[in-house]
Design a protein around this motif. Structure first.
Motif, PDB file in Angstrom:
ATOM      1  N   THR A  39       0.834  -1.207   0.000  1.00 26.00           N
ATOM      2  CA  THR A  39       0.000   0.000   0.000  1.00 26.00           C
ATOM      3  C   THR A  39       0.866   1.252   0.000  1.00 26.00           C
ATOM      4  O   THR A  39       0.612   2.202  -0.754  1.00 26.00           O
ATOM      5  N   PHE A  40       1.890   1.257   0.852  1.00 30.42           N
ATOM      6  CA  PHE A  40       2.826   2.402   0.879  1.00 30.42           C
ATOM      7  C   PHE A  40       3.481   2.581  -0.493  1.00 30.42           C
ATOM      8  O   PHE A  40       3.638   3.713  -0.978  1.00 30.42           O
ATOM      9  N   ALA A  41       3.883   1.467  -1.110  1.00 29.89           N
ATOM     10  CA  ALA A  41       4.540   1.536  -2.417  1.00 29.89           C
ATOM     11  C   ALA A  41       3.584   2.079  -3.479  1.00 29.89           C
ATOM     12  O   ALA A  41       3.978   2.896  -4.324  1.00 29.89           O
ATOM     13  N   ALA A  42       2.330   1.644  -3.437  1.00 28.51           N
ATOM     14  CA  ALA A  42       1.348   2.113  -4.417  1.00 28.51           C
ATOM     15  C   ALA A  42       1.109   3.608  -4.277  1.00 28.51           C
ATOM     16  O   ALA A  42       1.018   4.341  -5.271  1.00 28.51           O
ATOM     17  N   ILE A  43       1.017   4.090  -3.037  1.00 27.12           N
ATOM     18  CA  ILE A  43       0.821   5.523  -2.810  1.00 27.12           C
ATOM     19  C   ILE A  43       2.018   6.310  -3.331  1.00 27.12           C
ATOM     20  O   ILE A  43       1.865   7.350  -3.986  1.00 27.12           O
ATOM     21  N   ALA A  44       3.222   5.821  -3.060  1.00 24.98           N
ATOM     22  CA  ALA A  44       4.430   6.516  -3.507  1.00 24.98           C
ATOM     23  C   ALA A  44       4.507   6.565  -5.026  1.00 24.98           C
ATOM     24  O   ALA A  44       4.818   7.612  -5.612  1.00 24.98           O
ATOM     25  N   LEU A  45       4.221   5.444  -5.688  1.00 23.04           N
ATOM     26  CA  LEU A  45       4.330   5.399  -7.149  1.00 23.04           C
ATOM     27  C   LEU A  45       3.233   6.229  -7.814  1.00 23.04           C
ATOM     28  O   LEU A  45       3.498   6.940  -8.792  1.00 23.04           O
ATOM     29  N   CYS A  46       2.011   6.154  -7.299  1.00 26.85           N
ATOM     30  CA  CYS A  46       0.927   6.962  -7.868  1.00 26.85           C
ATOM     31  C   CYS A  46       1.205   8.449  -7.675  1.00 26.85           C
ATOM     32  O   CYS A  46       0.955   9.262  -8.582  1.00 26.85           O
TER      33      CYS A  46
END
Length: 256
Positions: A220-227
């Motif tokens: 989830t953290f990775a998805a937020i960072a990439l988006c």
């Protein structure tokens, strides 16, 4: 600087806070992005500048704690670029979950917010909002290294926004936004890599609070960072157009 010059400069900044600034040249926008990427990937610079990411990380914990009604006791920043935010309240429930979850997304979301302001040509407003946020954190810092980190960071932003030219201010603003957007990804990778040795990581504490596996929190953290990186890059590059090539041509000749 005499009193008249001080007042005049202050009035200029106040005026600029409520107005937009000219878009910087595309070379500056792209160049600061390239420099920010190098600073994130190059280990010696990352070790130093990761402190800025830690400030944003702990700031995310702190502001979320206040927004959810918890009592913020203090913030510590350490020389190894780790940090600690202590708040009081129920050790469970939505407020605790949101406070714990806010750290890793904070740098990415802050970078995205900066990109939105820069996309709206609010360079001065972005720099002075940064100073205001650092001043708020300064009230809750509880160790000398943390105090030094905030003063140095805030001092650089203030000096550039007060004394710097328009180009210098734009360079710092765009570099800061690019850096946060790009740098937000690396701590998430480090988080997953180190979870086996750090059982009290944010992801594992969230797993204990929510019964959701820690790996899903990392994703989830990775998805937020990439988006945030994709959206932020689009905002920052919105005014960038490829330089038009100037081609000298003679009269058009048609060959039959």
């Amino acid at each position: 600087m005499d009193t008249a010059e001080f007042v005049q400069r202050g009035s200029t900044i106040v005026d600029r806070l409520s107005t937009t600034q000219a878009a910087p040249p595309w070379q500056l926008v792209v160049g600061t992005g390239v420099v920010a990427l190098i600073l994130v990937l190059f280990r010696p610079t990352w070790r130093i500048l990761r402190n800025a990411v830690t400030i944003a990380h702990e700031g995310g914990h702190a502001f979320t704690a206040l927004l959810t009604g918890r009592r913020l006791n203090g913030i510590r920043l350490h020389s190894d670029t780790s940090g600690l935010t202590v708040s009081s309240g129920k050790p469970y429930g939505l407020g605790m979950i949101l406070t714990m979850a806010a750290g890793y997304p904070a740098p990415a979301l802050l970078g995205l917010g900066y990109a939105a302001l820069l996309g709206a040509h609010r360079i001065t407003l972005m720099l002075w909002l940064t100073i205001a946020l650092l001043l708020v954190l300064l009230l809750k810092i509880r160790n000398w290294y943390g105090l030094l980190s905030l003063l140095v960071t805030g001092g650089v932003v203030f000096a550039v926004s007060w004394f710097g030219s328009d180009t210098t201010q734009a360079a710092l603003a765009y570099a800061a936004s690019w850096f946060l957007l790009l740098a937000a990804v690396r701590p998430v990778i480090e988080l997953q890599r180190n979870r086996a040795h750090e059982p009290n990581s944010d992801a594992d504490q969230l797993a204990h609070l929510t019964r959701i596996p820690g790996l899903l929190w990392v994703l989830t953290f990775a998805a937020i960072a990439l988006c945030s990186l994709v959206l932020g890059a689009r905002l920052l590059l919105a005014d960038v157009s490829a330089p038009q090539a100037i081609v000298a041509a003679g009269p058009l000749q048609v060959v039959r």
